[in-house]
Write a protein that holds these residues in place. Structure first.
Motif, PDB file in Angstrom:
ATOM      1  N   ASP A   1      25.505 -14.022 -22.374  1.00 39.41           N
ATOM      2  CA  ASP A   1      26.476 -13.525 -23.360  1.00 39.41           C
ATOM      3  C   ASP A   1      27.915 -13.911 -23.012  1.00 39.41           C
ATOM      4  O   ASP A   1      28.705 -14.251 -23.891  1.00 39.41           O
ATOM      5  CB  ASP A   1      26.359 -11.996 -23.485  1.00 39.41           C
ATOM      6  N   ARG A   2      28.254 -13.844 -21.734  1.00 35.87           N
ATOM      7  CA  ARG A   2      29.632 -14.183 -21.358  1.00 35.87           C
ATOM      8  C   ARG A   2      29.898 -15.665 -21.560  1.00 35.87           C
ATOM      9  O   ARG A   2      31.004 -16.071 -21.928  1.00 35.87           O
ATOM     10  CB  ARG A   2      29.906 -13.763 -19.908  1.00 35.87           C
ATOM     11  N   SER A   3      28.877 -16.481 -21.321  1.00 32.76           N
ATOM     12  CA  SER A   3      29.052 -17.908 -21.576  1.00 32.76           C
ATOM     13  C   SER A   3      29.284 -18.139 -23.058  1.00 32.76           C
ATOM     14  O   SER A   3      30.136 -18.923 -23.464  1.00 32.76           O
ATOM     15  CB  SER A   3      27.813 -18.680 -21.115  1.00 32.76           C
TER      16      SER A   3
ATOM     17  N   GLN B   1      24.436  -4.683  -3.627  1.00 29.41           N
ATOM     18  CA  GLN B   1      25.599  -5.330  -3.024  1.00 29.41           C
ATOM     19  C   GLN B   1      26.676  -5.585  -4.076  1.00 29.41           C
ATOM     20  O   GLN B   1      27.835  -5.780  -3.738  1.00 29.41           O
ATOM     21  CB  GLN B   1      25.215  -6.667  -2.386  1.00 29.41           C
ATOM     22  N   ALA B   2      26.287  -5.608  -5.350  1.00 26.90           N
ATOM     23  CA  ALA B   2      27.280  -5.799  -6.396  1.00 26.90           C
ATOM     24  C   ALA B   2      27.908  -4.459  -6.719  1.00 26.90           C
ATOM     25  O   ALA B   2      27.221  -3.490  -7.043  1.00 26.90           O
ATOM     26  CB  ALA B   2      26.630  -6.405  -7.633  1.00 26.90           C
ATOM     27  N   ASN B   3      29.219  -4.419  -6.637  1.00 21.16           N
ATOM     28  CA  ASN B   3      29.941  -3.176  -6.845  1.00 21.16           C
ATOM     29  C   ASN B   3      29.626  -2.573  -8.206  1.00 21.16           C
ATOM     30  O   ASN B   3      29.470  -1.363  -8.350  1.00 21.16           O
ATOM     31  CB  ASN B   3      31.438  -3.451  -6.708  1.00 21.16           C
ATOM     32  N   PHE B   4      29.479  -3.465  -9.193  1.00 21.84           N
ATOM     33  CA  PHE B   4      29.208  -3.008 -10.548  1.00 21.84           C
ATOM     34  C   PHE B   4      27.943  -2.133 -10.589  1.00 21.84           C
ATOM     35  O   PHE B   4      27.930  -1.042 -11.159  1.00 21.84           O
ATOM     36  CB  PHE B   4      29.053  -4.244 -11.437  1.00 21.84           C
ATOM     37  N   PHE B   5      26.907  -2.592  -9.953  1.00 24.51           N
ATOM     38  CA  PHE B   5      25.654  -1.828  -9.935  1.00 24.51           C
ATOM     39  C   PHE B   5      25.796  -0.573  -9.076  1.00 24.51           C
ATOM     40  O   PHE B   5      25.225   0.472  -9.392  1.00 24.51           O
ATOM     41  CB  PHE B   5      24.507  -2.684  -9.390  1.00 24.51           C
TER      42      PHE B   5
ATOM     43  N   VAL C   1      19.588  -1.156 -18.527  1.00 21.33           N
ATOM     44  CA  VAL C   1      21.040  -1.136 -18.415  1.00 21.33           C
ATOM     45  C   VAL C   1      21.523  -2.526 -18.022  1.00 21.33           C
ATOM     46  O   VAL C   1      20.911  -3.182 -17.172  1.00 21.33           O
ATOM     47  CB  VAL C   1      21.513  -0.097 -17.363  1.00 21.33           C
ATOM     48  N   ASP C   2      22.551  -2.970 -18.673  1.00 18.10           N
ATOM     49  CA  ASP C   2      23.242  -4.229 -18.369  1.00 18.10           C
ATOM     50  C   ASP C   2      22.437  -5.487 -18.704  1.00 18.10           C
ATOM     51  O   ASP C   2      23.001  -6.458 -19.154  1.00 18.10           O
ATOM     52  CB  ASP C   2      23.696  -4.281 -16.908  1.00 18.10           C
ATOM     53  N   ARG C   3      21.160  -5.475 -18.409  1.00 21.29           N
ATOM     54  CA  ARG C   3      20.364  -6.665 -18.681  1.00 21.29           C
ATOM     55  C   ARG C   3      19.105  -6.231 -19.418  1.00 21.29           C
ATOM     56  O   ARG C   3      18.494  -5.228 -19.062  1.00 21.29           O
ATOM     57  CB  ARG C   3      19.944  -7.345 -17.381  1.00 21.29           C
ATOM     58  N   ASN C   4      18.737  -7.017 -20.386  1.00 18.95           N
ATOM     59  CA  ASN C   4      17.533  -6.688 -21.128  1.00 18.95           C
ATOM     60  C   ASN C   4      16.448  -7.714 -20.845  1.00 18.95           C
ATOM     61  O   ASN C   4      16.709  -8.761 -20.260  1.00 18.95           O
ATOM     62  CB  ASN C   4      17.827  -6.610 -22.620  1.00 18.95           C
TER      63      ASN C   4
ATOM     64  N   PHE D   1      35.609 -10.415 -14.600  1.00 22.08           N
ATOM     65  CA  PHE D   1      34.902  -9.527 -15.518  1.00 22.08           C
ATOM     66  C   PHE D   1      34.350  -8.373 -14.698  1.00 22.08           C
ATOM     67  O   PHE D   1      33.926  -8.593 -13.560  1.00 22.08           O
ATOM     68  CB  PHE D   1      33.739 -10.289 -16.170  1.00 22.08           C
ATOM     69  N   ASP D   2      34.361  -7.169 -15.177  1.00 25.37           N
ATOM     70  CA  ASP D   2      33.713  -6.001 -14.556  1.00 25.37           C
ATOM     71  C   ASP D   2      34.652  -4.820 -14.332  1.00 25.37           C
ATOM     72  O   ASP D   2      34.312  -3.707 -14.690  1.00 25.37           O
ATOM     73  CB  ASP D   2      33.088  -6.289 -13.181  1.00 25.37           C
ATOM     74  N   GLY D   3      35.783  -5.059 -13.673  1.00 32.04           N
ATOM     75  CA  GLY D   3      36.589  -3.924 -13.241  1.00 32.04           C
ATOM     76  C   GLY D   3      36.014  -3.268 -12.001  1.00 32.04           C
ATOM     77  O   GLY D   3      35.903  -2.052 -11.904  1.00 32.04           O
TER      78      GLY D   3
ATOM     79  N   THR E   1      37.333  -4.484 -17.989  1.00 29.61           N
ATOM     80  CA  THR E   1      36.788  -3.341 -17.264  1.00 29.61           C
ATOM     81  C   THR E   1      35.643  -2.723 -18.046  1.00 29.61           C
ATOM     82  O   THR E   1      35.822  -2.251 -19.173  1.00 29.61           O
ATOM     83  CB  THR E   1      37.882  -2.294 -17.005  1.00 29.61           C
ATOM     84  N   GLN E   2      34.471  -2.762 -17.450  1.00 29.67           N
ATOM     85  CA  GLN E   2      33.288  -2.206 -18.117  1.00 29.67           C
ATOM     86  C   GLN E   2      33.230  -0.709 -17.859  1.00 29.67           C
ATOM     87  O   GLN E   2      33.673  -0.218 -16.827  1.00 29.67           O
ATOM     88  CB  GLN E   2      32.005  -2.841 -17.576  1.00 29.67           C
ATOM     89  N   GLN E   3      32.597  -0.005 -18.767  1.00 27.08           N
ATOM     90  CA  GLN E   3      32.553   1.454 -18.646  1.00 27.08           C
ATOM     91  C   GLN E   3      31.341   1.872 -17.816  1.00 27.08           C
ATOM     92  O   GLN E   3      30.372   2.422 -18.316  1.00 27.08           O
ATOM     93  CB  GLN E   3      32.497   2.078 -20.032  1.00 27.08           C
TER      94      GLN E   3
ATOM     95  N   ALA F   1      35.620 -16.699 -14.016  1.00 26.08           N
ATOM     96  CA  ALA F   1      34.509 -16.281 -13.170  1.00 26.08           C
ATOM     97  C   ALA F   1      33.870 -15.094 -13.865  1.00 26.08           C
ATOM     98  O   ALA F   1      34.561 -14.165 -14.271  1.00 26.08           O
ATOM     99  CB  ALA F   1      35.013 -15.886 -11.785  1.00 26.08           C
ATOM    100  N   GLN F   2      32.556 -15.148 -14.037  1.00 29.62           N
ATOM    101  CA  GLN F   2      31.921 -14.160 -14.905  1.00 29.62           C
ATOM    102  C   GLN F   2      31.732 -12.785 -14.278  1.00 29.62           C
ATOM    103  O   GLN F   2      31.103 -11.918 -14.862  1.00 29.62           O
ATOM    104  CB  GLN F   2      30.591 -14.718 -15.417  1.00 29.62           C
ATOM    105  N   ALA F   3      32.233 -12.608 -13.077  1.00 30.82           N
ATOM    106  CA  ALA F   3      32.238 -11.269 -12.488  1.00 30.82           C
ATOM    107  C   ALA F   3      33.418 -11.190 -11.528  1.00 30.82           C
ATOM    108  O   ALA F   3      33.884 -12.211 -11.028  1.00 30.82           O
ATOM    109  CB  ALA F   3      30.939 -10.984 -11.756  1.00 30.82           C
TER     110      ALA F   3
ATOM    111  N   THR G   1      21.111 -11.542 -19.044  1.00 26.69           N
ATOM    112  CA  THR G   1      21.810 -11.200 -20.286  1.00 26.69           C
ATOM    113  C   THR G   1      23.329 -11.366 -20.153  1.00 26.69           C
ATOM    114  O   THR G   1      23.947 -12.029 -20.990  1.00 26.69           O
ATOM    115  CB  THR G   1      21.470  -9.758 -20.718  1.00 26.69           C
ATOM    116  N   PRO G   2      23.952 -10.766 -19.152  1.00 27.76           N
ATOM    117  CA  PRO G   2      25.416 -10.912 -19.096  1.00 27.76           C
ATOM    118  C   PRO G   2      25.866 -12.353 -18.918  1.00 27.76           C
ATOM    119  O   PRO G   2      26.894 -12.744 -19.502  1.00 27.76           O
ATOM    120  CB  PRO G   2      25.815 -10.068 -17.886  1.00 27.76           C
ATOM    121  N   GLU G   3      25.115 -13.130 -18.176  1.00 31.13           N
ATOM    122  CA  GLU G   3      25.518 -14.529 -17.985  1.00 31.13           C
ATOM    123  C   GLU G   3      25.466 -15.261 -19.327  1.00 31.13           C
ATOM    124  O   GLU G   3      26.412 -15.939 -19.719  1.00 31.13           O
ATOM    125  CB  GLU G   3      24.608 -15.213 -16.956  1.00 31.13           C
TER     126      GLU G   3
HETATM  127  O1  LIG Z   1      27.148  -7.483 -15.603  1.00 30.59           O
HETATM  128  C1  LIG Z   1      26.899  -7.452 -14.274  1.00 30.59           C
HETATM  129  C2  LIG Z   1      28.140  -7.579 -13.465  1.00 30.59           C
HETATM  130  O2  LIG Z   1      28.995  -8.521 -13.931  1.00 30.59           O
HETATM  131  C3  LIG Z   1      27.856  -7.659 -11.983  1.00 30.59           C
HETATM  132  O3  LIG Z   1      28.957  -8.050 -11.254  1.00 30.59           O
HETATM  133  C4  LIG Z   1      26.678  -8.439 -11.586  1.00 30.59           C
HETATM  134  O4  LIG Z   1      25.591  -8.382 -12.454  1.00 30.59           O
HETATM  135  C5  LIG Z   1      25.861  -8.459 -13.842  1.00 30.59           C
HETATM  136  O5  LIG Z   1      24.695  -8.271 -14.529  1.00 30.59           O
END
Ligand SMILES: O[C@@H]1[C@H](O)[C@H](O)CO[C@H]1O
Ligand SMILES: Nc1ncnc2c1ncn2[C@@H]1O[C@H](COP(=O)(O)OP(=O)(O)OP(=O)(O)O)[C@@H](O)[C@H]1O
Ligand SMILES: Nc1ncnc2c1ncn2[C@@H]1O[C@H](COP(=O)(O)OP(=O)(O)OP(=O)(O)O)[C@@H](O)[C@H]1O
Ligand SMILES: [Mg+2]
Ligand SMILES: [Mg+2]
Lengths: 492, 326, 286, 326
Positions: free
Chosen positions: C142-144, C14-18, C90-93, C219-221, C239-241, C192-194, C138-140
């Motif tokens: 790191d972004r914080s 449901q998340a566009n990023f994924f 990918v994205d989260r470890n 965050f994301d693009g 914008t993430q690649q 907002a972190q996304a 991980t992204p939460e």
């Molecule tokens: O980094 C990604 C993105 O920000 C996405 O919007 C949701 O999940 C996170 O892990």
């Protein structure tokens, strides 16, 4: 003679492999009351349902006012003027009386339900039956008798040309029955055709013009004259001769088993009731509908709380918080409402018997073998026509009632309370239940029988306690009790 | 009706199918599903995949046993997912933050879930709050408490033996957690069939007033059932923690509907009094096999949702069609 | 060995990023003639464990793994390792059991850039709220961390409320922002972190119609977010690649299967995107 | 019991409270809640905040009307959240991808939701699938279809007039969406009270067999009710789209329980036949005011969950205590 309003030709009905109606033909003329009699399961209700469009016949045809008639839905039948008062109450407890009376055909004005008119007209119908309850009241909480009257009011409001009453008086007392009969006579004089179904023979004689007997789904006999002796009619119903209805009562001991003194209920539905029941004695409790009989016996068996007074069993004072306490002491009750209080109708007979004996089945592991043998013994001992693994819903009313009695008697109780033990039960089965009651007394059990059927209380009781509006009006010995003396006390 | 009954009787008297009364449709559905999957994918019919499916249904299976009890008495329990999370967090906190032994943590987790069940039971019996509302409220409250324990944070890393419960295949086949689920199912089945307390559940569900007048302590049975359901949800939480080697307060979100679905698909009637553990096991397996099979068939995730919907209806609808024909 | 079949376990489609990553993985795999089996955990960790078991049953050669929950992240890696299947996170470890390689945006640096931008826009002062992603991912984390660095340099900005989302969705962003505005009507900065969270927040602001200007950073693009950014719905994103992440994930999986060595962590940049430079990203997403 | 009846009669005959029979407890709860919030926070008792609350409950309010119908006939609808998403996605696709006018999109969205409702209705009436299962299946399937429309993507950006429906305060007070909700509530109330079709719902819910014997077409009523519930869920989706100025397939996740809760808190009985729109409005307001109030009080989100649970129980439990005393 005029033409019949309704005529049935060769009606048969199968449920799966089971044939419950066999080639039944019947004509009903305007302005006559036809009694439809038969044992439990003879097919009376099935036939009524077919006429009223709630069931479809497998074979045969009907005509209505000379035209072919085959209602596919109850609605079609109602629209033609065929009205059925069902054996089972068909009320919506959450709605008002008025709304129940007009259910599905609410009076309308400008496209909306006209509530004022609805209430007014409902109140008129209630008045016809001497029922003076506000039509705006909810049905929930009304006594069974009053609900039955509302069911009748519902039918009266329909302007029927043919009215079928399927055991309308099973839950009614004498006065209500009389009010009903008055309406039936009035309708008859207006030219309405009426089919009347009942197990109460004395009523049949009072109200009907003609008697048709069904046995095992077959029309076996017709008596054109309601003066036919009851004995003849009953023998035609059961297909054998029936020597007597009530067995001879044993002589009670003088050892009091149950002593009730000054008993009152919190809601005041009975007050200051004092009596005792001896071993081997059958105490009848009579009274008009709503006199508080049910509440009294429920209190004695722990189902309802009391606010004052005492209950002693063999001298020991009991504190009953719930039925469990009473049952543990040996007091059991066969409740008045078989389907809602006596049985889980969707479960098997064996299970139902077990439910009242869970604590008795040695150890606490109940293997299928233990269960089966226990249930089979009960079924055999009390003459239930059915097998332990059958569902209770498959049994006739009489046999259902025997299951309820059986589940309690397996406990060897000291006091047995039976509230309306033969409601809706045919004469043949009734005799069987009376035998069980008398046998209990013979074994020294103290028995209480509550009944709205005067003949029944008079027939099986050593003594009769009469309640009037919750008050103890008196206790009559068997030799001084008759319908007049009981009614005198009941209407104080 | 009679036809149906006769048919059921015949079944229950004779054949093996009769043992899972009311669930014959679902059983047929399950077998058809398995047959279909065996033909259409190589990976399905293998010991390894069978064991995987068992691993995958442990949590649902344990919760569904408790839910079967609840639904049998005519109740409903929406709080199971939250209570599962609560037990996990209490366990995790006790072991990793308070530093007590994990076994104590497990005990505390189960006690916490038992208390939630007790509260629900008291609300339902003493305060006459409808079960739907009482458990909905508990669903919210238990989730809140689970979150508050660590302020929403997960707790990771338990002793190795704990995680191994969900991984080590004893005798080369069953993990301890699968074994636990099977034990729970078996004990529940024995309980319902042979213990007088088990029969009481059917009586209460069939008609509480009849049960009460028959001398059954309906309130006690009801409280007991909600406690059992909650404790089993807690136990499922412990199993989940072993499987994930971590706990987080958002665990079990939405599990209540899955669990109820498994029970109802298995033929236990939502109005109470009819059904049983055998059917529930079939319901759980249908859900487990279906999800596994759709993954193995490489069905796209969105299409999976559609197919799951259709299969659920078919599994239950088959029962109706069978009845009609009979 | 050669990579023929790759499993892709996504946290939540449901998340566009994924979803972007999924599409990129599938495109790249198609180009290389590799079969992809995709599963969606819908944000539930246990579901993902089950799905990865099922992927392994199908004898995948490599696993591309985006953990669904913060917890449970380790088990799939352990399962794959014990089946001898290499893992590309990918994205989260996963703490304690990282995959063979980890591809992600350098969220610390990019989040700092976003926060620097919004704080500057707000004049280096004011009340700020933060809508976090799913706690502990991980992204939460790191972004914080990145935003906190920026806040340290701006002492006049006061963070008055922080809340966590569960699935990084727009609905949640709307709901959370609406709540925050009720308690703190005078907020002027939102991180907002996304992007979905940012879009939800921006809409909540629009509906509430406050008197002050509120700067919103995301965050994301996300595809839809970039368009919204162009229309001035919110102010800035990173914008993430995603296309590159997908391509690299397949490439790394192929290398791992072939037995080549790859670095354990491969971070890439995200580009600070505003109304000025958004057009290019809408035309072609990196 | 006797006392209760007399008491209710008095109420329903005379006082204003009687108009929301069964919901007096919740009404008292709502008033108490408002009183408490007015004292404890300045921001609560203001026109602006009141309008905010109305804005916030539109979606829930519209869905709860449909759910009231369903629960009144003794059914349940778990699919509303998914059907809402389906309508949104169909609308969005029609308008922004197929490029038709938005009004056509709205119509298509409502039609799509109506079809889902029709399918549910047919499953329930013709195939005798329990409502719980039929709507659970639809919940999964409709969500899947909603996702497939755009492969899981959201769609953003509708004409300005559309978004303004949720923002512009006409006559300085009500937005078009709030107005729509109020209209839906009013029409539903009139329908249930005064139209014979409305009364049929009570009859069917009270006892379907009684209703059938009274000549009511139970199947048609049932199908109609599921269609109405689905269309109202679709309408709620359109309102949500206006409010969010975007559509996404994950919208409405978990709304079914919120909606059912609002209806049940409002005194409509899950067993059918009793309750009504007045109570539902109170239930919706309790949920709306509670969430708003907890935010104004700046209660932490986790503690909010706990408090919401407690207040739900209190609101419903109050009814019990009132009855006991009476
Ligand atoms: O980094 C990604 C993105 O920000 C996405 O919007 C949701 O999940 C996170 O892990
Ligand atoms: N729906 C049904 N399915 C199968 N059998 C039925 C059904 N309804 C009735 N029966 C059977 O049909 C027979 C006739 O039943 P019916 O109710 O017409 O009897 P009745 O004469 O009205 O009896 P009672 O005096 O007890 O009311 C009984 O054996 C009954 O068990
Ligand atoms: N559930 C109830 N709610 C309200 N009133 C009731 C209820 N049950 C009984 N009553 C009322 O209490 C009084 C005593 O009823 P009870 O049932 O004990 O009378 P009864 O003599 O057994 O008559 P019946 O033939 O109706 O059983 C009656 O006025 C009756 O209307
Ligand atoms: Mg009959
Ligand atoms: Mg009585």
């Amino acid at each position: 003679m005029t033409d019949p309003v309704l005529s049935l030709k060769g009606i048969s009905k199968w449920y799966g492999p089971l044939q419950v109606l066999k080639n039944v033909s019947l004509d009903v003329y305007p302005g006559e009351v036809v009694a439809l009699l038969g044992e439990n399961g003879a097919g009376k209700s099935t036939l009524s349902g077919i006429i009223a469009g709630s069931r479809t016949p497998s074979e045969g045809s009907m005509t209505w006012l000379g035209q072919p008639y085959a209602p596919a839905t109850p609605r079609e039948a109602i629209d033609k003027g065929v009205v059925l008062i069902h054996q089972e109450l068909q009320l919506l407890p959450q709605l008002s009386i008025a709304e129940n009376v007009f259910i599905g055909r609410w009076p309308m004005k400008n496209g909306v339900v006209d509530r004022a008119q609805m209430v007014r007209r409902a109140q008129e119908q209630l008045a016809r039956l001497n029922l003076h309850i506000p039509a705006t009241r909810k049905v929930a909480g009304l006594s069974t008798a009053n609900q039955q009257l509302i069911e009748i009011a519902k039918a009266l409001a329909l302007n029927a040309k043919l009215l079928i009453l399927d055991e309308p008086t099973a839950a009614l007392g004498g006065a209500e029955t009389e009010a009903l009969f008055e309406q039936v006579r009035k309708l008859r004089s207006e030219g309405v055709g009426i089919i009347y179904i009942s197990h109460r023979m004395e009523e049949i004689k009072k109200i009907t013009d003609r008697i048709v007997v069904l046995r095992d789904g077959e029309r076996v006999q017709e008596f054109a004259d309601s003066a036919t002796p009851v004995r003849t009619i009953v023998e035609s119903m059961v297909g054998r001769s029936l020597d007597r209805l009530f067995p001879t009562l044993p002589v009670p001991t003088d050892r009091p088993i149950l002593q009730v003194s000054g008993l009152s209920s919190p809601a005041n539905s009975f007050r200051d009731v004092t009596f005792d029941v001896k071993g081997g004695e059958i105490l009848g409790i009579a009274g008009l509908v709503g006199a508080g009989r049910t509440e009294l016996v429920r209190a004695i068996s722990g189902a309802d709380p009391i606010s004052a007074g005492s209950i002693r069993l063999e001298g020991e004072e009991l504190r009953l918080r719930d039925p469990t306490d009473a049952i543990a002491k040996g007091i059991v009750m066969v409740p008045e409402d078989r389907k809602d209080q006596g049985l889980v109708v969707g479960h098997r007979i064996g299970e139902n018997i077990i439910y009242a004996n869970l604590d008795k089945l040695g150890g606490r592991w109940i293997t299928p073998r233990v269960k089966r043998s226990f249930a089979e013994i009960a079924v055999a001992k009390f003459g239930v026509k059915g097998r332990a693994e059958q569902y209770a819903s498959d049994l006739s009313g009489g046999n259902q009632q025997k299951v309820v009695i059986a589940k309690w008697l397996m406990r060897d109780p000291k006091v047995v309370v039976l509230d309306e033990p033969t409601r809706g039960i045919d004469v043949g089965a009734r005799a069987g239940i009376y035998d069980i009651i008398v046998n209990l007394a013979k074994r020294g059990v103290a028995v209480i029988v509550v009944s709205s059927d005067l003949e029944e209380v008079l027939g099986v009781s050593n003594r009769i306690l009469v309640l009037a509006q919750g008050k103890q009006a008196g206790i009559l010995n068997r030799d001084e009790a008759n319908d007049v003396s009981v009614m005198e006390l009941a209407t104080i | 009706m009679v036809a149906l009954d006769i048919n059921e009787q015949r079944l229950s008297a004779g054949t093996w199918l009769g043992k899972v009364k009311g669930a014959t449709g679902p059983l047929v559905g399950l077998l058809a599903l398995c047959a279909f999957l065996s033909f259409s994918t190589d990976a399905f019919l293998s010991v390894r995949n069978g064991l995987n499916i068992l691993d995958q249904i442990t949590v649902l299976g344990i919760m569904a046993v408790g839910m079967t009890f609840v639904i049998l008495i005519g109740g409903i329990d929406l709080s199971v997912g939250s209570v599962l999370a609560l037990a996990m967090m209490v366990m995790g906190w006790t072991a990793n933050i308070a530093g007590l032994p994990l076994a104590v943590g497990i005990a505390f987790g189960l006690i916490a879930s038992g208390i939630s069940g007790l509260i629900v039971g008291l609300l339902v019996t003493q305060f006459k709050v409808p079960a739907f509302i009482a458990t909905l409220a508990m669903m919210s409250a238990a989730r809140g408490v689970a979150n508050m324990i660590t302020d929403g944070q997960q707790i990771v890393g338990f002793p190795d033996w704990f995680m191994m419960l969900a991984i080590d295949r004893h005798f080369g086949v069953l993990t301890a957690t699968v074994f636990l689920m099977l034990a729970v199912v078996l004990v529940a089945w024995l309980f319902l069939h042979f213990r007088s307390e088990g029969r009481m559940l059917y009586a209460v569900g069939g008609n509480p007033e009849v049960a009460r007048l028959a001398g059954i302590n309906v309130k006690l049975v009801t409280i007991g059932v909600y406690v059992a359901s909650a404790v089993l949800a807690g136990l499922a939480g412990i199993v989940l923690a072993a499987r994930l080697d971590s706990v987080q307060p958002s665990s079990g979100f939405g599990y209540e509907l899955d669990t109820i679905a498994a029970v109802v698909i298995g033929g236990t009637s939502l109005s109470g009094g009819a059904g049983g553990i055998g059917g529930t096991l079939i319901g759980v397996l249908i859900i487990g096999v279906l999800r596994n099979g759709l993954n193995l068939l490489n069905v796209s995730p969105f299409l999976q949702q559609v197919i799951i919907g259709i299969v659920i209806v078919l599994a239950v609808g088959a029962e109706t069609i069978r009845r009609r024909r009979a | 060995a050669e990579l023929k079949k790759v499993g892709l376990a996504v946290a939540n489609l449901q998340a566009n990023f994924f979803n972007q990553i999924k599409q990129s993985v599938e495109d790249e795999a198609k180009k290389r003639g590799i079969e992809v089996v995709t599963v969606d955990a819908k944000g539930d960790g246990p579901t993902q464990v089950n799905q990865i078991q099922d992927l392994l049953t199908q004898n995948i050669d490599a696993l591309i793994y985006i953990p669904a929950g913060a917890a449970a992240a380790t088990v799939p890696v352990k399962l794959a390792k014990s089946a001898g299947v290499p893992v590309v996170n990918v994205d989260r470890n996963a703490d304690g059991a990282p995959g063979d390689t980890f591809l992600a945006t350098d969220s610390v640096a990019s989040a700092k850039a976003v926060c620097d931008y919004i704080l500057k826009q707000a004049g280096g002062k004011g009340k700020m709220v933060i809508i976090h992603g799913q706690k502990g991912t991980t992204p939460e984390v790191d972004r914080s961390k990145g935003c906190a660095e920026s806040l340290k340099a701006n002492p006049d900005v006061k963070v008055v409320a922080e809340q966590y989302s569960n699935i990084w969705s727009q609905d949640e962003g709307f709901q959370i922002m609406q709540n925050m505005l009720q308690a703190n009507p005078d907020v002027s900065i939102v991180f907002a972190q996304a992007d979905a969270l940012a879009l939800g927040a921006a809409q909540a602001i629009k509906v509430a119609n406050p008197s002050q200007k509120i700067v919103v950073g995301g965050f994301d693009g996300d595809t839809a977010a970039l368009e919204a950014l162009g229309r001035g719905v919110f102010d800035v994103t990173a914008t993430q690649q995603t296309q590159k992440m997908g391509r690299d994930a397949v490439a790394n999986a192929a290398k791992l299967v072939a037995g080549e060595k790859v670095p354990p962590v491969q971070l890439m940049d995200a580009t600070l995107t505003t109304k000025e430079n958004v057009a290019g990203f809408i035309a072609s997403h990196p």
